[in-house]
Design a protein around this motif. Sequence first.
Motif, PDB file in Angstrom:
ATOM      1  N   ALA A  94     -22.995   7.306 -43.821  1.00 40.34           N
ATOM      2  CA  ALA A  94     -24.240   7.249 -44.273  1.00 40.34           C
ATOM      3  C   ALA A  94     -25.266   8.018 -43.101  1.00 40.34           C
ATOM      4  O   ALA A  94     -25.153   7.360 -41.983  1.00 40.34           O
ATOM      5  N   VAL A  95     -25.731   8.974 -43.179  1.00 40.16           N
ATOM      6  CA  VAL A  95     -26.467   9.617 -42.248  1.00 40.16           C
ATOM      7  C   VAL A  95     -28.247   9.185 -42.769  1.00 40.16           C
ATOM      8  O   VAL A  95     -28.583   9.686 -43.871  1.00 40.16           O
ATOM      9  N   ALA A  96     -28.819   8.858 -41.926  1.00 38.27           N
ATOM     10  CA  ALA A  96     -30.337   8.503 -42.221  1.00 38.27           C
ATOM     11  C   ALA A  96     -31.096   9.895 -42.360  1.00 38.27           C
ATOM     12  O   ALA A  96     -31.031  10.771 -41.447  1.00 38.27           O
ATOM     13  N   THR A  97     -31.859   9.686 -43.354  1.00 44.45           N
ATOM     14  CA  THR A  97     -32.646  11.219 -43.627  1.00 44.45           C
ATOM     15  C   THR A  97     -34.038  10.785 -43.826  1.00 44.45           C
ATOM     16  O   THR A  97     -34.469   9.198 -44.097  1.00 44.45           O
ATOM     17  N   GLY A  98     -35.039  11.587 -43.762  1.00 46.22           N
ATOM     18  CA  GLY A  98     -36.444  11.464 -44.034  1.00 46.22           C
ATOM     19  C   GLY A  98     -37.279  11.678 -42.897  1.00 46.22           C
ATOM     20  O   GLY A  98     -36.697  12.378 -41.886  1.00 46.22           O
ATOM     21  N   THR A  99     -38.311  10.989 -42.921  1.00 43.01           N
ATOM     22  CA  THR A  99     -39.127  11.137 -41.663  1.00 43.01           C
ATOM     23  C   THR A  99     -39.287  10.064 -40.595  1.00 43.01           C
ATOM     24  O   THR A  99     -39.435   8.875 -41.279  1.00 43.01           O
ATOM     25  N   GLU A 100     -39.295  10.042 -39.488  1.00 40.24           N
ATOM     26  CA  GLU A 100     -39.419   9.010 -38.498  1.00 40.24           C
ATOM     27  C   GLU A 100     -40.958   8.726 -38.524  1.00 40.24           C
ATOM     28  O   GLU A 100     -41.973   9.602 -38.321  1.00 40.24           O
ATOM     29  N   ILE A 101     -41.097   7.382 -38.312  1.00 38.57           N
ATOM     30  CA  ILE A 101     -42.657   6.775 -38.165  1.00 38.57           C
ATOM     31  C   ILE A 101     -42.857   6.175 -36.967  1.00 38.57           C
ATOM     32  O   ILE A 101     -41.912   5.443 -36.349  1.00 38.57           O
ATOM     33  N   GLU A 102     -43.638   6.740 -36.260  1.00 38.23           N
ATOM     34  CA  GLU A 102     -44.112   6.213 -35.081  1.00 38.23           C
ATOM     35  C   GLU A 102     -44.527   4.858 -35.231  1.00 38.23           C
ATOM     36  O   GLU A 102     -45.413   4.435 -35.947  1.00 38.23           O
ATOM     37  N   ILE A 103     -44.268   4.160 -34.323  1.00 41.42           N
ATOM     38  CA  ILE A 103     -44.611   2.661 -34.315  1.00 41.42           C
ATOM     39  C   ILE A 103     -45.562   2.440 -33.068  1.00 41.42           C
ATOM     40  O   ILE A 103     -45.294   2.640 -32.040  1.00 41.42           O
ATOM     41  N   GLU A 104     -46.848   2.010 -33.525  1.00 45.43           N
ATOM     42  CA  GLU A 104     -47.843   1.861 -32.474  1.00 45.43           C
ATOM     43  C   GLU A 104     -47.706   0.310 -31.790  1.00 45.43           C
ATOM     44  O   GLU A 104     -47.394  -0.566 -32.520  1.00 45.43           O
TER      45      GLU A 104
END
Length: 121
Positions: free
Chosen positions: A110-120
């Motif tokens: 399983a390869v993670a796909t999508g957009t990385e979300i920046e964590i503040e």
Amino acid sequence: MALPRPASSWTQGLDFPSRLFESSSNDYELYEEDDEFVLTVELPGFDPEELTASWDDGVLNVAGEHEDEARGTRRTYHRRFRFPKTIDDDEIEASYQNGILTVRLPVVDAVATGTEIEIEG
């Protein structure tokens, strides 16, 4: 101490309740090793031509039908197996030797796909 229940005359000696609800859950073994699932099913007495295995949307169907004309008997087998991981459909392999069907189902990484979300923080 529980008292023994008297057997009904028409079921005496038949072991009726266990035969009625008997499950053949001991006829297969399923485990995951390396990056694949391995399923072995005990099907003695069948010829390879009498067995089918099919894959459909995460479910493996195993079926067999054997007719012994000399004895006038017919045996059938059918079981479905659902898998919790994504399987590489094109790489599934099956073999039948010495009364045991072995099916190897490779797991797709399983390869993670999508957009990385920046964590503040």
